[in-house]
Design a protein around this motif. Sequence first.
Motif, PDB file in Angstrom:
ATOM      1  N   ARG A   1     172.113 113.768 -39.906  1.00 55.77           N
ATOM      2  CA  ARG A   1     172.549 112.420 -39.552  1.00 55.77           C
ATOM      3  C   ARG A   1     174.047 112.292 -39.782  1.00 55.77           C
ATOM      4  NH1 ARG A   1     172.295 106.930 -42.213  1.00 55.77           N
ATOM      5  NH2 ARG A   1     172.273 105.548 -40.437  1.00 55.77           N
ATOM      6  N   LEU A   2     174.753 111.604 -38.882  1.00 54.96           N
ATOM      7  CA  LEU A   2     176.180 111.350 -39.052  1.00 54.96           C
ATOM      8  C   LEU A   2     176.397 110.469 -40.267  1.00 54.96           C
ATOM      9  CD1 LEU A   2     177.290 110.548 -35.392  1.00 54.96           C
ATOM     10  CD2 LEU A   2     177.780 112.608 -36.690  1.00 54.96           C
ATOM     11  N   ASP A   3     177.444 110.761 -41.038  1.00 57.68           N
ATOM     12  CA  ASP A   3     177.731 109.879 -42.164  1.00 57.68           C
ATOM     13  C   ASP A   3     178.507 108.660 -41.668  1.00 57.68           C
ATOM     14  OD1 ASP A   3     180.481 110.474 -42.053  1.00 57.68           O
ATOM     15  OD2 ASP A   3     180.432 111.789 -43.786  1.00 57.68           O
ATOM     16  N   ALA A   4     178.687 107.688 -42.541  1.00 56.45           N
ATOM     17  CA  ALA A   4     179.286 106.412 -42.157  1.00 56.45           C
ATOM     18  C   ALA A   4     180.719 106.579 -41.657  1.00 56.45           C
ATOM     19  CB  ALA A   4     179.242 105.446 -43.336  1.00 56.45           C
ATOM     20  N   VAL A   5     181.475 107.489 -42.249  1.00 59.24           N
ATOM     21  CA  VAL A   5     182.866 107.694 -41.819  1.00 59.24           C
ATOM     22  C   VAL A   5     182.914 108.264 -40.410  1.00 59.24           C
ATOM     23  CG1 VAL A   5     185.009 108.930 -42.310  1.00 59.24           C
ATOM     24  CG2 VAL A   5     183.679 107.950 -44.189  1.00 59.24           C
ATOM     25  N   GLU A   6     182.059 109.238 -40.111  1.00 61.43           N
ATOM     26  CA  GLU A   6     182.000 109.794 -38.761  1.00 61.43           C
ATOM     27  C   GLU A   6     181.559 108.731 -37.759  1.00 61.43           C
ATOM     28  OE1 GLU A   6     180.812 114.410 -39.473  1.00 61.43           O
ATOM     29  OE2 GLU A   6     179.325 112.889 -39.998  1.00 61.43           O
ATOM     30  N   ARG A   7     180.577 107.921 -38.146  1.00 57.88           N
ATOM     31  CA  ARG A   7     180.112 106.847 -37.264  1.00 57.88           C
ATOM     32  C   ARG A   7     181.252 105.869 -36.984  1.00 57.88           C
ATOM     33  NH1 ARG A   7     175.210 104.532 -40.493  1.00 57.88           N
ATOM     34  NH2 ARG A   7     175.090 103.065 -38.768  1.00 57.88           N
ATOM     35  N   ARG A   8     182.035 105.547 -38.025  1.00 59.79           N
ATOM     36  CA  ARG A   8     183.162 104.620 -37.841  1.00 59.79           C
ATOM     37  C   ARG A   8     184.173 105.194 -36.861  1.00 59.79           C
ATOM     38  NH1 ARG A   8     187.859 102.826 -42.161  1.00 59.79           N
ATOM     39  NH2 ARG A   8     189.141 101.816 -40.582  1.00 59.79           N
ATOM     40  N   HIS A   9     184.537 106.472 -37.019  1.00 55.28           N
ATOM     41  CA  HIS A   9     185.523 107.077 -36.123  1.00 55.28           C
ATOM     42  C   HIS A   9     185.042 107.074 -34.674  1.00 55.28           C
ATOM     43  CE1 HIS A   9     188.301 108.107 -39.249  1.00 55.28           C
ATOM     44  NE2 HIS A   9     187.411 108.839 -39.889  1.00 55.28           N
ATOM     45  N   LEU A  10     183.800 107.420 -34.458  1.00 59.27           N
ATOM     46  CA  LEU A  10     183.250 107.392 -33.099  1.00 59.27           C
ATOM     47  C   LEU A  10     183.247 105.973 -32.546  1.00 59.27           C
ATOM     48  CD1 LEU A  10     180.239 109.843 -33.504  1.00 59.27           C
ATOM     49  CD2 LEU A  10     182.340 110.237 -32.187  1.00 59.27           C
ATOM     50  N   PHE A  11     182.869 105.016 -33.380  1.00 61.59           N
ATOM     51  CA  PHE A  11     182.812 103.618 -32.953  1.00 61.59           C
ATOM     52  C   PHE A  11     184.213 103.108 -32.610  1.00 61.59           C
ATOM     53  CE2 PHE A  11     182.654  99.073 -33.307  1.00 61.59           C
ATOM     54  CZ  PHE A  11     181.442  98.753 -32.708  1.00 61.59           C
ATOM     55  N   GLU A  12     185.201 103.409 -33.437  1.00 55.23           N
ATOM     56  CA  GLU A  12     186.575 102.955 -33.178  1.00 55.23           C
ATOM     57  C   GLU A  12     187.096 103.480 -31.848  1.00 55.23           C
ATOM     58  OE1 GLU A  12     188.891 102.270 -37.308  1.00 55.23           O
ATOM     59  OE2 GLU A  12     188.236 104.327 -36.953  1.00 55.23           O
ATOM     60  N   ARG A  13     186.775 104.716 -31.520  1.00 55.49           N
ATOM     61  CA  ARG A  13     187.213 105.264 -30.230  1.00 55.49           C
ATOM     62  C   ARG A  13     186.530 104.553 -29.068  1.00 55.49           C
ATOM     63  NH1 ARG A  13     187.519 111.263 -32.336  1.00 55.49           N
ATOM     64  NH2 ARG A  13     185.430 110.714 -32.943  1.00 55.49           N
ATOM     65  N   ALA A  14     185.265 104.229 -29.232  1.00 47.98           N
ATOM     66  CA  ALA A  14     184.504 103.593 -28.153  1.00 47.98           C
ATOM     67  C   ALA A  14     184.779 102.094 -28.038  1.00 47.98           C
ATOM     68  CB  ALA A  14     183.009 103.820 -28.366  1.00 47.98           C
ATOM     69  N   HIS A  15     185.199 101.452 -29.148  1.00 45.53           N
ATOM     70  CA  HIS A  15     185.368  99.998 -29.169  1.00 45.53           C
ATOM     71  C   HIS A  15     186.684  99.601 -29.831  1.00 45.53           C
ATOM     72  CE1 HIS A  15     181.251  99.536 -27.813  1.00 45.53           C
ATOM     73  NE2 HIS A  15     180.930 100.465 -28.693  1.00 45.53           N
ATOM     74  N   PRO A  16     187.806  99.822 -29.142  1.00 41.62           N
ATOM     75  CA  PRO A  16     189.104  99.479 -29.734  1.00 41.62           C
ATOM     76  C   PRO A  16     189.293  97.975 -29.945  1.00 41.62           C
ATOM     77  CG  PRO A  16     189.370 100.160 -27.442  1.00 41.62           C
ATOM     78  CD  PRO A  16     187.934 100.413 -27.815  1.00 41.62           C
ATOM     79  N   GLU A  17     188.414  97.170 -29.383  1.00 45.37           N
ATOM     80  CA  GLU A  17     188.501  95.717 -29.553  1.00 45.37           C
ATOM     81  C   GLU A  17     188.020  95.258 -30.931  1.00 45.37           C
ATOM     82  OE1 GLU A  17     184.387  96.351 -27.666  1.00 45.37           O
ATOM     83  OE2 GLU A  17     186.318  97.361 -27.691  1.00 45.37           O
ATOM     84  N   VAL A  18     187.417  96.150 -31.697  1.00 44.28           N
ATOM     85  CA  VAL A  18     186.917  95.828 -33.035  1.00 44.28           C
ATOM     86  C   VAL A  18     187.902  96.357 -34.070  1.00 44.28           C
ATOM     87  CG1 VAL A  18     185.043  96.202 -34.691  1.00 44.28           C
ATOM     88  CG2 VAL A  18     184.521  95.869 -32.265  1.00 44.28           C
ATOM     89  N   SER A  19     188.281  95.494 -35.016  1.00 42.48           N
ATOM     90  CA  SER A  19     189.188  95.887 -36.097  1.00 42.48           C
ATOM     91  C   SER A  19     188.418  96.002 -37.405  1.00 42.48           C
ATOM     92  CB  SER A  19     190.288  94.837 -36.277  1.00 42.48           C
ATOM     93  OG  SER A  19     191.054  94.721 -35.114  1.00 42.48           O
ATOM     94  N   PHE A  20     188.655  97.086 -38.129  1.00 39.36           N
ATOM     95  CA  PHE A  20     188.032  97.299 -39.433  1.00 39.36           C
ATOM     96  C   PHE A  20     188.987  96.869 -40.535  1.00 39.36           C
ATOM     97  CE2 PHE A  20     185.483  99.948 -36.779  1.00 39.36           C
ATOM     98  CZ  PHE A  20     184.245 100.000 -37.395  1.00 39.36           C
ATOM     99  N   VAL A  21     188.442  96.205 -41.552  1.00 35.98           N
ATOM    100  CA  VAL A  21     189.226  95.796 -42.710  1.00 35.98           C
ATOM    101  C   VAL A  21     188.546  96.405 -43.938  1.00 35.98           C
ATOM    102  CG1 VAL A  21     190.129  93.860 -44.042  1.00 35.98           C
ATOM    103  CG2 VAL A  21     189.828  93.627 -41.554  1.00 35.98           C
ATOM    104  N   PRO A  22     189.162  97.442 -44.533  1.00 33.34           N
ATOM    105  CA  PRO A  22     188.541  98.045 -45.707  1.00 33.34           C
ATOM    106  C   PRO A  22     188.596  97.118 -46.909  1.00 33.34           C
ATOM    107  CG  PRO A  22     190.594  99.175 -45.131  1.00 33.34           C
ATOM    108  CD  PRO A  22     190.371  98.108 -44.116  1.00 33.34           C
ATOM    109  N   PRO A  23     187.743  97.329 -47.887  1.00 31.47           N
ATOM    110  CA  PRO A  23     187.751  96.475 -49.073  1.00 31.47           C
ATOM    111  C   PRO A  23     189.060  96.632 -49.843  1.00 31.47           C
ATOM    112  CG  PRO A  23     186.096  98.221 -49.275  1.00 31.47           C
ATOM    113  CD  PRO A  23     186.716  98.353 -47.931  1.00 31.47           C
ATOM    114  N   ALA A  24     189.596  95.516 -50.325  1.00 32.69           N
ATOM    115  CA  ALA A  24     190.844  95.549 -51.095  1.00 32.69           C
ATOM    116  C   ALA A  24     190.583  95.983 -52.540  1.00 32.69           C
ATOM    117  CB  ALA A  24     191.513  94.185 -51.066  1.00 32.69           C
ATOM    118  N   THR A  25     189.417  95.650 -53.063  1.00 33.59           N
ATOM    119  CA  THR A  25     189.032  96.043 -54.420  1.00 33.59           C
ATOM    120  C   THR A  25     187.584  96.526 -54.388  1.00 33.59           C
ATOM    121  OG1 THR A  25     188.096  93.922 -55.143  1.00 33.59           O
ATOM    122  CG2 THR A  25     190.495  94.182 -55.351  1.00 33.59           C
ATOM    123  N   VAL A  26     187.091  97.050 -55.497  1.00 35.15           N
ATOM    124  CA  VAL A  26     185.708  97.535 -55.538  1.00 35.15           C
ATOM    125  C   VAL A  26     184.697  96.406 -55.399  1.00 35.15           C
ATOM    126  CG1 VAL A  26     186.247  99.596 -56.865  1.00 35.15           C
ATOM    127  CG2 VAL A  26     185.654  97.490 -58.061  1.00 35.15           C
TER     128      VAL A  26
END
Length: 88
Positions: A14-39
Amino acid sequence: MSDRPHLILVGGGRLDAVERRHLFERAHPEVSFVPPATVNDRWRAIVPLGKIPGHPDETTIGSYELAGLMDQLEEIWPPDGRPGGSTG
């Protein structure tokens, strides 16, 4: 555990979450990801208006884990191209 299908690598893993994110970002540039600022913060994605099923006036979805966020995004934009629960 969800009973919905998961992305599978050709080798069988199974693809891990990071790989899924990279594939998704390439397919959907209209979506912006915001990583967590703190834990204690969540991963967030900013999506076009009207894409979140049941919440047509919202543009942000989130999860404390990247895998959870990717599950939500793949419900809106399934990786196999079938229409999801969105309005468009």
